[in-house]
Scaffold this motif. Structure first.
Motif, PDB file in Angstrom:
ATOM      1  N   ASP A  21       0.829  -1.208   0.000  1.00 19.02           N
ATOM      2  CA  ASP A  21       0.000   0.000   0.000  1.00 19.02           C
ATOM      3  C   ASP A  21       0.866   1.263   0.000  1.00 19.02           C
ATOM      4  O   ASP A  21       0.619   2.201  -0.753  1.00 19.02           O
ATOM      5  CB  ASP A  21      -0.942   0.010   1.197  1.00 19.02           C
ATOM      6  CG  ASP A  21      -2.010  -1.069   1.105  1.00 19.02           C
ATOM      7  OD1 ASP A  21      -2.346  -1.491  -0.028  1.00 19.02           O
ATOM      8  OD2 ASP A  21      -2.514  -1.502   2.165  1.00 19.02           O
ATOM      9  N   THR A  22       1.875   1.264   0.855  1.00 17.60           N
ATOM     10  CA  THR A  22       2.782   2.413   0.923  1.00 17.60           C
ATOM     11  C   THR A  22       3.533   2.571  -0.389  1.00 17.60           C
ATOM     12  O   THR A  22       3.668   3.679  -0.906  1.00 17.60           O
ATOM     13  CB  THR A  22       3.773   2.247   2.096  1.00 17.60           C
ATOM     14  OG1 THR A  22       3.041   2.107   3.307  1.00 17.60           O
ATOM     15  CG2 THR A  22       4.707   3.434   2.195  1.00 17.60           C
ATOM     16  N   GLU A  60       2.584   1.647  -3.337  1.00 15.68           N
ATOM     17  CA  GLU A  60       1.661   2.136  -4.363  1.00 15.68           C
ATOM     18  C   GLU A  60       1.436   3.641  -4.208  1.00 15.68           C
ATOM     19  O   GLU A  60       1.469   4.389  -5.195  1.00 15.68           O
ATOM     20  CB  GLU A  60       0.328   1.390  -4.279  1.00 15.68           C
ATOM     21  CG  GLU A  60      -0.665   1.798  -5.351  1.00 15.68           C
ATOM     22  CD  GLU A  60      -0.180   1.543  -6.772  1.00 15.68           C
ATOM     23  OE1 GLU A  60      -0.453   2.395  -7.649  1.00 15.68           O
ATOM     24  OE2 GLU A  60       0.480   0.517  -7.012  1.00 15.68           O
ATOM     25  N   GLU A  61       1.215   4.097  -2.980  1.00 15.31           N
ATOM     26  CA  GLU A  61       1.031   5.533  -2.742  1.00 15.31           C
ATOM     27  C   GLU A  61       2.268   6.322  -3.160  1.00 15.31           C
ATOM     28  O   GLU A  61       2.159   7.368  -3.796  1.00 15.31           O
ATOM     29  CB  GLU A  61       0.741   5.796  -1.264  1.00 15.31           C
ATOM     30  CG  GLU A  61      -0.627   5.357  -0.820  1.00 15.31           C
ATOM     31  CD  GLU A  61      -0.834   5.544   0.676  1.00 15.31           C
ATOM     32  OE1 GLU A  61      -0.215   6.448   1.263  1.00 15.31           O
ATOM     33  OE2 GLU A  61      -1.623   4.776   1.249  1.00 15.31           O
ATOM     34  N   LEU A  62       3.436   5.805  -2.799  1.00 11.49           N
ATOM     35  CA  LEU A  62       4.674   6.495  -3.142  1.00 11.49           C
ATOM     36  C   LEU A  62       4.952   6.453  -4.646  1.00 11.49           C
ATOM     37  O   LEU A  62       5.545   7.387  -5.187  1.00 11.49           O
ATOM     38  CB  LEU A  62       5.846   5.909  -2.349  1.00 11.49           C
ATOM     39  CG  LEU A  62       5.824   6.208  -0.852  1.00 11.49           C
ATOM     40  CD1 LEU A  62       6.905   5.414  -0.130  1.00 11.49           C
ATOM     41  CD2 LEU A  62       5.978   7.699  -0.589  1.00 11.49           C
ATOM     42  N   THR A  63       4.524   5.394  -5.309  1.00 16.45           N
ATOM     43  CA  THR A  63       4.675   5.330  -6.764  1.00 16.45           C
ATOM     44  C   THR A  63       3.847   6.436  -7.412  1.00 16.45           C
ATOM     45  O   THR A  63       4.332   7.149  -8.304  1.00 16.45           O
ATOM     46  CB  THR A  63       4.239   3.949  -7.307  1.00 16.45           C
ATOM     47  OG1 THR A  63       5.062   2.942  -6.721  1.00 16.45           O
ATOM     48  CG2 THR A  63       4.352   3.886  -8.822  1.00 16.45           C
ATOM     49  N   GLN A  64       2.619   6.582  -6.938  1.00 16.77           N
ATOM     50  CA  GLN A  64       1.763   7.650  -7.476  1.00 16.77           C
ATOM     51  C   GLN A  64       2.376   9.021  -7.190  1.00 16.77           C
ATOM     52  O   GLN A  64       2.388   9.900  -8.059  1.00 16.77           O
ATOM     53  CB  GLN A  64       0.351   7.546  -6.894  1.00 16.77           C
ATOM     54  CG  GLN A  64      -0.379   6.279  -7.279  1.00 16.77           C
ATOM     55  CD  GLN A  64      -0.441   6.061  -8.774  1.00 16.77           C
ATOM     56  OE1 GLN A  64      -0.701   6.973  -9.540  1.00 16.77           O
ATOM     57  NE2 GLN A  64      -0.179   4.831  -9.199  1.00 16.77           N
ATOM     58  N   GLU A  65       2.882   9.197  -5.973  1.00 13.91           N
ATOM     59  CA  GLU A  65       3.525  10.459  -5.598  1.00 13.91           C
ATOM     60  C   GLU A  65       4.754  10.712  -6.467  1.00 13.91           C
ATOM     61  O   GLU A  65       4.998  11.839  -6.893  1.00 13.91           O
ATOM     62  CB  GLU A  65       3.923  10.438  -4.123  1.00 13.91           C
ATOM     63  CG  GLU A  65       4.623  11.687  -3.641  1.00 13.91           C
ATOM     64  CD  GLU A  65       3.772  12.949  -3.670  1.00 13.91           C
ATOM     65  OE1 GLU A  65       4.350  14.044  -3.650  1.00 13.91           O
ATOM     66  OE2 GLU A  65       2.524  12.844  -3.716  1.00 13.91           O
ATOM     67  N   GLU A 103       8.599  10.444   3.544  1.00 19.05           N
ATOM     68  CA  GLU A 103       7.613   9.636   4.266  1.00 19.05           C
ATOM     69  C   GLU A 103       8.190   9.166   5.608  1.00 19.05           C
ATOM     70  O   GLU A 103       7.510   9.195   6.632  1.00 19.05           O
ATOM     71  CB  GLU A 103       7.190   8.436   3.416  1.00 19.05           C
ATOM     72  CG  GLU A 103       6.234   7.487   4.090  1.00 19.05           C
ATOM     73  CD  GLU A 103       4.835   8.054   4.288  1.00 19.05           C
ATOM     74  OE1 GLU A 103       4.098   7.476   5.110  1.00 19.05           O
ATOM     75  OE2 GLU A 103       4.485   9.052   3.643  1.00 19.05           O
TER      76      GLU A 103
END
Length: 159
Positions: free
Chosen positions: A28-29, A31-36, A69
């Motif tokens: 999950d982290t 994926e969020e960081l990939t988007q960021e 993060e």
């Protein structure tokens, strides 16, 4: 999204995600960081001069996002980070000797200083060259090579 960025995402999105997984160990982290990472890349696309490969440029952005993060998490609680880094305990069905050895190695890797840990993981799991690793850290190829071998020696000494 620009057509360049769409192409960069198609070609590198999965690899950036996997790189972030090696850093944080949480899908999950990651994926969020990939988007960021791709959001930041889109914002700074005009600054990309092509001095490095698109992948290493994106990994530099991803690494900075991960470090940011970590800083945020440290402000809230250091326990979460400890759980993310140290949660390598074997599952009940993983009692075979080879799995146990792998887990011990991962614990030793995660006990290394952050930079050395990242270099070991980039080299082993992403199979990046020392030149690419140096580019991600804004250092030379030789620095990456020396740091890698020193970290490897620390792992061997900690057996």
């Amino acid at each position: 999204m620009s057509s360049d960025m769409e192409q960069y995402y198609r070609e590198n999105g999965r690899k950036v995600f996997l790189y972030l997984m090696t850093l944080c160990g949480n899908a999950d982290t990651a994926e969020e960081l990939t988007q960021e990472t791709f959001y930041r890349a889109l914002r700074s696309l005009k600054k990309y001069k092509g001095d490095s490969s698109v992948y290493t440029w994106l990994c530099s952005i991803a690494r900075n996002a991960w470090l940011e993060e970590l800083r945020k998490r440290r402000k809230h609680t250091s326990e979460e980070i400890t759980e993310l880094i140290e949660d390598t305990s074997p599952r009940p069905d993983e009692e075979a000797e080879s799995e146990d050895s792998r887990i011990r190695l991962l614990k030793r890797i995660h006990s290394l200083p952050e930079t050395e840990k990242e270099i070991i993981l980039l080299r082993a799991s992403q199979e990046l060259s020392f030149r690419e690793i140096g580019e991600i850290f804004g250092k030379s190829e030789n620095w990456a090579r020396v740091t890698y071998y020193r970290a490897k020696q620390k792992l061997a000494d900690s057996r």
